[in-house]
Design a protein around this motif. Structure first.
Motif, PDB file in Angstrom:
ATOM      1  N   ARG A  81      17.147  20.024  24.812  1.00 26.34           N
ATOM      2  CA  ARG A  81      15.805  20.291  24.266  1.00 26.34           C
ATOM      3  C   ARG A  81      14.779  20.411  25.394  1.00 26.34           C
ATOM      4  O   ARG A  81      13.903  21.276  25.358  1.00 26.34           O
ATOM      5  CB  ARG A  81      15.418  19.190  23.285  1.00 26.34           C
ATOM      6  N   TYR A  82      14.876  19.552  26.399  1.00 26.33           N
ATOM      7  CA  TYR A  82      13.980  19.628  27.560  1.00 26.33           C
ATOM      8  C   TYR A  82      14.112  20.994  28.236  1.00 26.33           C
ATOM      9  O   TYR A  82      13.119  21.640  28.558  1.00 26.33           O
ATOM     10  CB  TYR A  82      14.314  18.505  28.550  1.00 26.33           C
ATOM     11  N   PHE A  83      15.338  21.424  28.435  1.00 24.25           N
ATOM     12  CA  PHE A  83      15.591  22.732  29.038  1.00 24.25           C
ATOM     13  C   PHE A  83      14.943  23.841  28.205  1.00 24.25           C
ATOM     14  O   PHE A  83      14.258  24.712  28.744  1.00 24.25           O
ATOM     15  CB  PHE A  83      17.103  22.955  29.169  1.00 24.25           C
ATOM     16  N   ASP A  84      15.152  23.785  26.895  1.00 22.01           N
ATOM     17  CA  ASP A  84      14.595  24.810  25.998  1.00 22.01           C
ATOM     18  C   ASP A  84      13.072  24.818  26.002  1.00 22.01           C
ATOM     19  O   ASP A  84      12.449  25.868  26.090  1.00 22.01           O
ATOM     20  CB  ASP A  84      15.061  24.585  24.558  1.00 22.01           C
ATOM     21  N   GLU A  85      12.480  23.645  25.879  1.00 23.49           N
ATOM     22  CA  GLU A  85      11.041  23.561  25.675  1.00 23.49           C
ATOM     23  C   GLU A  85      10.223  23.560  26.966  1.00 23.49           C
ATOM     24  O   GLU A  85       9.065  23.962  26.951  1.00 23.49           O
ATOM     25  CB  GLU A  85      10.708  22.313  24.855  1.00 23.49           C
TER      26      GLU A  85
END
Length: 137
Positions: free
Chosen positions: A102-106
Motif C-alpha cells: 500500500r505504501y508503494f502504491d500510495e
C-alpha cells in the motif's frame, strides 16, 4: 469474451506497474491467462463494463467475473491458489507485506508519477523528484 472455463483474462496496459505486478504473481504461481492490451487514453467499452467504478487497469476476469485493483486481484489469486502462497502465512508478516504494498502504491508510485509526468521543468519538478527519492529510500 469467449474463454475456456478456467482461462482468465487480464486486461491492462503495458506501462502500468500495477498490471505488471499481477502478471508477475500469475507467472510465479504458474497460472495460464490471456493478456489483452487496452488503450490508456481511449479506454475500451470492455474496460468500462468490467470496472465501471474506477475505470482503471488492471482487471482480472475469472469464470466471467471481473476483479479490479491489483492488490485485490493478488489477494484473490493467493487465496484461490493457496498451494503456492505469495503473501507470508504469518498474520503479522502478511499485514506488513500489505502495508508496504500500500505504501508503494500510495506514496512511491504517485511521487514518481508526479516527478515524471505532472510537474513542469524547474523548481516544481525538482521538489517532486526529491519527494520521489525520499519515498523510495
Amino acid at each position: 469474451m469467449a474463454m475456456g472455463a478456467d482461462l482468465m483474462l487480464l486486461l491492462g496496459v503495458r506501462a502500468s506497474p500495477f498490471v505488471r505486478r499481477v502478471q508477475m504473481v500469475l507467472d510465479l504461481k504458474g497460472i495460464d491467462y490471456e493478456y489483452r492490451e487496452d488503450d490508456l487514453l481511449n479506454k475500451s467499452p470492455l474496460l468500462l463494463k468490467l470496472n465501471p467504478v474506477h475505470k482503471k487497469f488492471p482487471v482480472l476476469v475469472h469464470h466471467g467475473k471481473p476483479i479490479p485493483e491489483s492488490q485485490v486481484i493478488i489477494e484473490y489469486i493467493d487465496e484461490k491458489w493457496a498451494d503456492k502462497p505469495i503473501l507470508p502465512l504469518d498474520p503479522y508478516d502478511r499485514a506488513m507485506a500489505r502495508f508496504w504494498a500500500r505504501y508503494f502504491d500510495e506514496k512511491c508510485i504517485l511521487a514518481v508519477w508526479k516527478a515524471v509526468w505532472v510537474s513542469p521543468p524547474g523548481e516544481e519538478r525538482e521538489k517532486a523528484c526529491e519527494e520521489a527519492y525520499e519515498t523510495s529510500s
